[in-house]
Design a protein around this motif. Structure first.
Motif, PDB file in Angstrom:
ATOM      1  N   ILE A 102       0.870  -1.176   0.000  1.00 34.22           N
ATOM      2  CA  ILE A 102       0.000   0.000   0.000  1.00 34.22           C
ATOM      3  C   ILE A 102       0.905   1.223   0.000  1.00 34.22           C
ATOM      4  O   ILE A 102       1.740   1.382   0.903  1.00 34.22           O
ATOM      5  CB  ILE A 102      -0.928   0.019   1.229  1.00 34.22           C
ATOM      6  CG1 ILE A 102      -1.834  -1.217   1.246  1.00 34.22           C
ATOM      7  CG2 ILE A 102      -1.775   1.289   1.260  1.00 34.22           C
ATOM      8  CD1 ILE A 102      -2.635  -1.379   2.528  1.00 34.22           C
ATOM      9  N   ASP A 103       0.755   2.077  -1.000  1.00 36.10           N
ATOM     10  CA  ASP A 103       1.645   3.219  -1.180  1.00 36.10           C
ATOM     11  C   ASP A 103       0.922   4.532  -0.918  1.00 36.10           C
ATOM     12  O   ASP A 103      -0.283   4.660  -1.152  1.00 36.10           O
ATOM     13  CB  ASP A 103       2.186   3.267  -2.610  1.00 36.10           C
ATOM     14  CG  ASP A 103       3.075   2.088  -2.950  1.00 36.10           C
ATOM     15  OD1 ASP A 103       3.678   1.518  -2.013  1.00 36.10           O
ATOM     16  OD2 ASP A 103       3.168   1.728  -4.144  1.00 36.10           O
ATOM     17  N   ALA A 104       1.694   5.518  -0.465  1.00 33.61           N
ATOM     18  CA  ALA A 104       1.217   6.904  -0.355  1.00 33.61           C
ATOM     19  C   ALA A 104       2.357   7.816  -0.782  1.00 33.61           C
ATOM     20  O   ALA A 104       3.540   7.491  -0.597  1.00 33.61           O
ATOM     21  CB  ALA A 104       0.778   7.222   1.060  1.00 33.61           C
ATOM     22  N   TRP A 105       2.009   8.975  -1.343  1.00 36.91           N
ATOM     23  CA  TRP A 105       3.006   9.866  -1.931  1.00 36.91           C
ATOM     24  C   TRP A 105       2.860  11.297  -1.439  1.00 36.91           C
ATOM     25  O   TRP A 105       1.744  11.768  -1.186  1.00 36.91           O
ATOM     26  CB  TRP A 105       2.859   9.884  -3.455  1.00 36.91           C
ATOM     27  CG  TRP A 105       3.162   8.588  -4.125  1.00 36.91           C
ATOM     28  CD1 TRP A 105       2.311   7.538  -4.310  1.00 36.91           C
ATOM     29  CD2 TRP A 105       4.415   8.194  -4.696  1.00 36.91           C
ATOM     30  NE1 TRP A 105       2.945   6.510  -4.959  1.00 36.91           N
ATOM     31  CE2 TRP A 105       4.246   6.892  -5.218  1.00 36.91           C
ATOM     32  CE3 TRP A 105       5.656   8.823  -4.833  1.00 36.91           C
ATOM     33  CZ2 TRP A 105       5.269   6.210  -5.856  1.00 36.91           C
ATOM     34  CZ3 TRP A 105       6.686   8.148  -5.470  1.00 36.91           C
ATOM     35  CH2 TRP A 105       6.486   6.854  -5.968  1.00 36.91           C
ATOM     36  N   VAL A 106       3.987  11.981  -1.321  1.00 39.94           N
ATOM     37  CA  VAL A 106       4.020  13.435  -1.160  1.00 39.94           C
ATOM     38  C   VAL A 106       5.141  13.967  -2.044  1.00 39.94           C
ATOM     39  O   VAL A 106       6.023  13.224  -2.473  1.00 39.94           O
ATOM     40  CB  VAL A 106       4.265  13.883   0.302  1.00 39.94           C
ATOM     41  CG1 VAL A 106       3.084  13.550   1.189  1.00 39.94           C
ATOM     42  CG2 VAL A 106       5.566  13.290   0.845  1.00 39.94           C
ATOM     43  N   GLN A 107       5.096  15.264  -2.284  1.00 38.29           N
ATOM     44  CA  GLN A 107       6.147  15.936  -3.038  1.00 38.29           C
ATOM     45  C   GLN A 107       6.774  16.985  -2.123  1.00 38.29           C
ATOM     46  O   GLN A 107       6.068  17.819  -1.531  1.00 38.29           O
ATOM     47  CB  GLN A 107       5.557  16.596  -4.293  1.00 38.29           C
ATOM     48  CG  GLN A 107       6.553  16.903  -5.384  1.00 38.29           C
ATOM     49  CD  GLN A 107       5.836  17.310  -6.664  1.00 38.29           C
ATOM     50  OE1 GLN A 107       4.815  17.991  -6.624  1.00 38.29           O
ATOM     51  NE2 GLN A 107       6.361  16.891  -7.807  1.00 38.29           N
ATOM     52  N   ILE A 108       8.086  16.921  -1.957  1.00 39.33           N
ATOM     53  CA  ILE A 108       8.773  17.819  -1.027  1.00 39.33           C
ATOM     54  C   ILE A 108       8.704  19.248  -1.555  1.00 39.33           C
ATOM     55  O   ILE A 108       9.108  19.511  -2.693  1.00 39.33           O
ATOM     56  CB  ILE A 108      10.240  17.404  -0.843  1.00 39.33           C
ATOM     57  CG1 ILE A 108      10.323  15.992  -0.262  1.00 39.33           C
ATOM     58  CG2 ILE A 108      10.974  18.390   0.068  1.00 39.33           C
ATOM     59  CD1 ILE A 108      11.739  15.458  -0.132  1.00 39.33           C
ATOM     60  N   MET A 128       2.541  10.547   6.605  1.00 44.16           N
ATOM     61  CA  MET A 128       1.881   9.546   7.435  1.00 44.16           C
ATOM     62  C   MET A 128       0.359   9.660   7.352  1.00 44.16           C
ATOM     63  O   MET A 128      -0.358   8.649   7.364  1.00 44.16           O
ATOM     64  CB  MET A 128       2.345   9.669   8.891  1.00 44.16           C
ATOM     65  CG  MET A 128       3.776   9.246   9.144  1.00 44.16           C
ATOM     66  SD  MET A 128       4.141   7.521   8.677  1.00 44.16           S
ATOM     67  CE  MET A 128       4.896   7.767   7.068  1.00 44.16           C
ATOM     68  N   VAL A 129      -0.153  10.870   7.249  1.00 44.20           N
ATOM     69  CA  VAL A 129      -1.602  11.044   7.084  1.00 44.20           C
ATOM     70  C   VAL A 129      -2.061  10.445   5.760  1.00 44.20           C
ATOM     71  O   VAL A 129      -3.071   9.739   5.688  1.00 44.20           O
ATOM     72  CB  VAL A 129      -1.978  12.537   7.167  1.00 44.20           C
ATOM     73  CG1 VAL A 129      -3.432  12.749   6.722  1.00 44.20           C
ATOM     74  CG2 VAL A 129      -1.789  13.052   8.591  1.00 44.20           C
ATOM     75  N   ARG A 130      -1.296  10.704   4.706  1.00 47.76           N
ATOM     76  CA  ARG A 130      -1.673  10.155   3.398  1.00 47.76           C
ATOM     77  C   ARG A 130      -1.543   8.632   3.375  1.00 47.76           C
ATOM     78  O   ARG A 130      -2.333   7.956   2.719  1.00 47.76           O
ATOM     79  CB  ARG A 130      -0.826  10.795   2.302  1.00 47.76           C
ATOM     80  CG  ARG A 130      -1.157  12.267   2.109  1.00 47.76           C
ATOM     81  CD  ARG A 130      -0.629  12.817   0.829  1.00 47.76           C
ATOM     82  NE  ARG A 130      -1.097  14.189   0.640  1.00 47.76           N
ATOM     83  CZ  ARG A 130      -0.862  14.905  -0.450  1.00 47.76           C
ATOM     84  NH1 ARG A 130      -0.192  14.370  -1.451  1.00 47.76           N
ATOM     85  NH2 ARG A 130      -1.303  16.146  -0.553  1.00 47.76           N
ATOM     86  N   LEU A 131      -0.572   8.118   4.097  1.00 51.05           N
ATOM     87  CA  LEU A 131      -0.446   6.659   4.186  1.00 51.05           C
ATOM     88  C   LEU A 131      -1.642   6.079   4.931  1.00 51.05           C
ATOM     89  O   LEU A 131      -2.173   5.028   4.552  1.00 51.05           O
ATOM     90  CB  LEU A 131       0.854   6.291   4.892  1.00 51.05           C
ATOM     91  CG  LEU A 131       1.165   4.795   4.988  1.00 51.05           C
ATOM     92  CD1 LEU A 131       1.251   4.156   3.611  1.00 51.05           C
ATOM     93  CD2 LEU A 131       2.459   4.574   5.770  1.00 51.05           C
ATOM     94  N   GLY A 132      -2.087   6.756   5.995  1.00 51.85           N
ATOM     95  CA  GLY A 132      -3.275   6.294   6.704  1.00 51.85           C
ATOM     96  C   GLY A 132      -4.511   6.314   5.816  1.00 51.85           C
ATOM     97  O   GLY A 132      -5.351   5.404   5.874  1.00 51.85           O
TER      98      GLY A 132
END
Length: 276
Positions: A102-108, A128-132
């Protein structure tokens, strides 16, 4: 470190560990963890909010395929409870369950990579919120879209549909001890409206609200007994190339991955409540 020893206190947070790796190698930063990252993110400690993983019993998964058992619905002619044979008509079979990433992404944000403390906080509080969110979506859909989990249409009100699902589960020998609902239905139909939330609380029913359940619907089930969360107890945070269309612009993307899935062993003890 196992999942029961997830980072606490003076132990570096996942964000701090990643920020350290990023400072050393911004283009290929990667940190691997021998626990599930979503176990370290507990929004319920400061805010009363259950996540999907809170509803299931957890079972360690040492491989990507777990062999276990499965119980299917009886033939339609045996579905009546009048004879008391409903449970006797259930059919057992061997089953294989797959643990999936299960993947979640952000852009720095530009410039944040030069600020270790800020980058660590960004990873800990946003990734971590996006992963949740990704975990809620995956675990919920694995139950809702399971081929043996029945839909239960309602015509006389949302609350009536919920209660009918609890009754159906008990007629199958289980106990509906938790529900997943959309926040719109929680605040628009349950909170401040009648006594249903108080009634559910008195019965010890857990209420998990999140956007992965469609408005007007609910997932009612014996989450603790009818399914298990297969947890591989490994995770990673890494700089990676995101799938096309993930972000509007260019920039450094970071992916968090956990490995888990739901083994639905008693689909008869779940109902997807939907409008008729």
């Amino acid at each position: 470190m196992n999942q029961d020893a997830a980072p606490q206190g003076s132990v570096p947070t996942p964000g701090e560990e990643f920020a350290r790796a990023f400072a050393e190698n911004p283009e290929k930063a990667e940190v691997r963890f021998d626990y599930t990252l979503t176990d370290t993110f507990r929004p319920g400690k400061e805010r009363h909010r259950l996540t999907a993983r809170n509803l299931f019993r957890k079972q360690p998964a040492d491989s990507d395929v777990v062999r276990s058992w499965h119980e299917t619905r009886p033939d339609p002619e045996h579905a009546d409870t009048a004879s008391g044979l409903r449970e006797d008509a259930f059919r057992f079979s061997l089953a294989e369950y797959r643990v999936t990433p299960i993947d979640a992404w952000v852009q720095i944000p530009e410039g944040l990579g030069d600020e270790p403390a800020g980058l660590a906080a960004f990873i800990d509080r946003r990734l971590m919120v996006r992963l949740g969110t990704a975990e809620n979506r995956a675990l919920t859909h694995q139950v809702v879209h399971h081929p043996d989990v029945a839909e239960l249409p309602y015509r006389n009100g949302y609350e009536t549909g919920l209660l009918a699902a609890f009754d159906e589960i008990e007629q199958s020998g289980g106990t509906g001890h938790a529900i997943m609902v959309n926040p719109s239905d929680y605040y628009g139909r349950l909170a401040g409206s009648g006594s249903l939330l108080d009634d559910l609380a008195r019965e010890g029913v857990m209420v998990c609200r999140h956007r992965q359940v469609e408005r007007g619907c609910a997932l009612v089930g014996d989450f603790a007994m009818a399914a298990v969360l297969l947890d591989a107890r490994r995770s990673a945070i890494r700089v990676a190339e995101p799938p096309a269309g993930t972000f509007d612009g260019s920039g450094t993307a970071v992916c968090a991955t956990v490995h888990e899935s739901v083994a639905v062993q008693l689909p008869t003890h779940f109902f997807h409540v939907v409008p008729a």
